[in-house]
Design a protein around this motif. Structure first.
Motif, mmCIF file in Angstrom:
data_model
loop_
_atom_site.group_PDB
_atom_site.id
_atom_site.type_symbol
_atom_site.label_atom_id
_atom_site.label_comp_id
_atom_site.label_asym_id
_atom_site.label_seq_id
_atom_site.Cartn_x
_atom_site.Cartn_y
_atom_site.Cartn_z
ATOM 1 N N ALA A 79 0.661 -1.188 0.140
ATOM 2 C CA ALA A 79 0.052 -0.004 0.041
ATOM 3 C C ALA A 79 1.089 1.268 0.203
ATOM 4 C CB ALA A 79 -0.990 0.113 1.391
ATOM 5 N N HIS A 80 2.038 1.173 0.589
ATOM 6 C CA HIS A 80 2.997 2.121 0.325
ATOM 7 C C HIS A 80 4.098 2.234 -0.681
ATOM 8 C CE1 HIS A 80 0.995 2.582 4.219
ATOM 9 N NE2 HIS A 80 1.242 3.761 4.090
ATOM 10 N N LYS A 81 3.609 1.422 -1.578
ATOM 11 C CA LYS A 81 4.481 1.185 -2.894
ATOM 12 C C LYS A 81 5.877 0.563 -2.615
ATOM 13 C CE LYS A 81 2.097 4.795 -5.327
ATOM 14 N NZ LYS A 81 0.845 4.160 -4.846
ATOM 15 N N ALA A 82 6.062 -0.480 -1.865
ATOM 16 C CA ALA A 82 7.200 -1.102 -1.184
ATOM 17 C C ALA A 82 6.713 -2.564 -1.074
ATOM 18 C CB ALA A 82 7.853 -0.559 -0.322
ATOM 19 N N THR A 83 7.865 -3.359 -0.951
ATOM 20 C CA THR A 83 7.677 -4.763 -1.035
ATOM 21 C C THR A 83 8.581 -5.427 0.081
ATOM 22 O OG1 THR A 83 7.276 -7.129 -1.546
ATOM 23 C CG2 THR A 83 8.816 -5.642 -2.790
ATOM 24 N N LEU A 84 8.508 -6.256 0.980
ATOM 25 C CA LEU A 84 9.476 -6.955 1.941
ATOM 26 C C LEU A 84 10.141 -8.079 1.112
ATOM 27 C CD1 LEU A 84 7.617 -7.087 5.295
ATOM 28 C CD2 LEU A 84 9.684 -5.759 4.598
ATOM 29 N N THR A 85 9.725 -8.240 -0.306
ATOM 30 C CA THR A 85 10.288 -9.344 -0.739
ATOM 31 C C THR A 85 11.755 -8.807 -1.666
ATOM 32 O OG1 THR A 85 9.039 -8.976 -2.927
ATOM 33 C CG2 THR A 85 8.376 -10.746 -1.449
ATOM 34 N N ASP A 86 11.672 -7.314 -1.468
ATOM 35 C CA ASP A 86 12.897 -6.666 -2.159
ATOM 36 C C ASP A 86 13.903 -6.605 -0.840
ATOM 37 O OD1 ASP A 86 14.380 -4.660 -3.804
ATOM 38 O OD2 ASP A 86 13.908 -3.613 -2.140
ATOM 39 N N GLU A 87 15.150 -7.197 -1.181
ATOM 40 C CA GLU A 87 15.981 -7.290 -0.016
ATOM 41 C C GLU A 87 16.488 -6.063 0.456
ATOM 42 O OE1 GLU A 87 17.623 -10.207 1.401
ATOM 43 O OE2 GLU A 87 16.332 -11.288 0.207
ATOM 44 N N GLY A 88 16.671 -4.971 -0.281
ATOM 45 C CA GLY A 88 16.879 -3.714 0.312
ATOM 46 C C GLY A 88 15.651 -3.249 1.303
ATOM 47 N N ALA A 89 14.378 -3.278 0.944
ATOM 48 C CA ALA A 89 13.533 -2.764 1.757
ATOM 49 C C ALA A 89 13.401 -3.845 3.118
ATOM 50 C CB ALA A 89 12.048 -2.902 1.095
ATOM 51 N N ALA A 90 13.519 -5.010 2.957
ATOM 52 C CA ALA A 90 13.480 -6.086 3.991
ATOM 53 C C ALA A 90 14.755 -5.574 5.005
ATOM 54 C CB ALA A 90 13.848 -7.427 3.616
ATOM 55 N N HIS A 91 15.915 -5.348 4.377
ATOM 56 C CA HIS A 91 17.054 -4.852 5.334
ATOM 57 C C HIS A 91 16.789 -3.511 6.149
ATOM 58 C CE1 HIS A 91 21.315 -4.273 6.568
ATOM 59 N NE2 HIS A 91 21.111 -2.709 6.260
ATOM 60 N N VAL A 92 16.124 -2.707 5.405
ATOM 61 C CA VAL A 92 15.879 -1.502 6.219
ATOM 62 C C VAL A 92 14.525 -1.895 7.211
ATOM 63 C CG1 VAL A 92 14.556 0.832 6.066
ATOM 64 C CG2 VAL A 92 16.553 0.036 4.279
#
Length: 135
Positions: A79-92
């Motif tokens: 909903a906030h235009k991101a995904t936890l399947t992206d390694e960078g987003a999961a790291h943050v």
């Protein structure tokens, strides 16, 4: 000496592991000989089962509370235009939760949280931290 295409034993003679004798299809002239290979348990020379490699286990069972929470967190990120399947987003995401855990540790050390509150919140943080692995 028999040729390599001829069976070493007469048809119907079974020298394999104990069990039923495999059926051997035959043709009218006897030239179509087939050696059936069925699924048998792997065994060592002494009749014991050979150890098989362990199968990997799922990190999270399907439809578990952890899996549902992971899907809820992922829906929030989408909903906030991101995904936890992206390694960078999961790291943050995990780095932020690590900082929040540090805050909980400090609050507990200053006795602003009871031991029960601290355990409860720390448990919630761990489940949230594992969410990217459950996707």
């Amino acid at each position: 000496m028999p040729s390599s295409v001829e069976p070493a034993h007469p048809v119907g003679h079974h020298t394999g592991p104990p069990g039923p004798t495999p059926a051997t299809p035959s043709s009218s002239d006897g030239s179509n000989r087939v050696i059936p290979f069925g699924r048998r348990a792997t065994r060592t020379g002494r009749g014991r089962r050979t150890p098989q490699p362990a199968q990997p286990e799922r990190v999270v069972a399907p439809d578990s509370p952890e899996q549902r929470l992971a899907l809820d967190v992922e829906a929030w990120f989408i909903a906030h235009k991101a995904t936890l399947t992206d390694e960078g987003a999961a790291h943050v995401y995990r780095t932020t939760l690590d900082f929040l855990q540090l805050m909980l540790n400090s609050s507990h050390a200053e006795e602003r949280l009871s031991p029960d509150e601290y355990q409860h919140l720390t448990g919630m943080m761990q489940v949230l931290r594992d969410a990217p692995d459950a996707l």
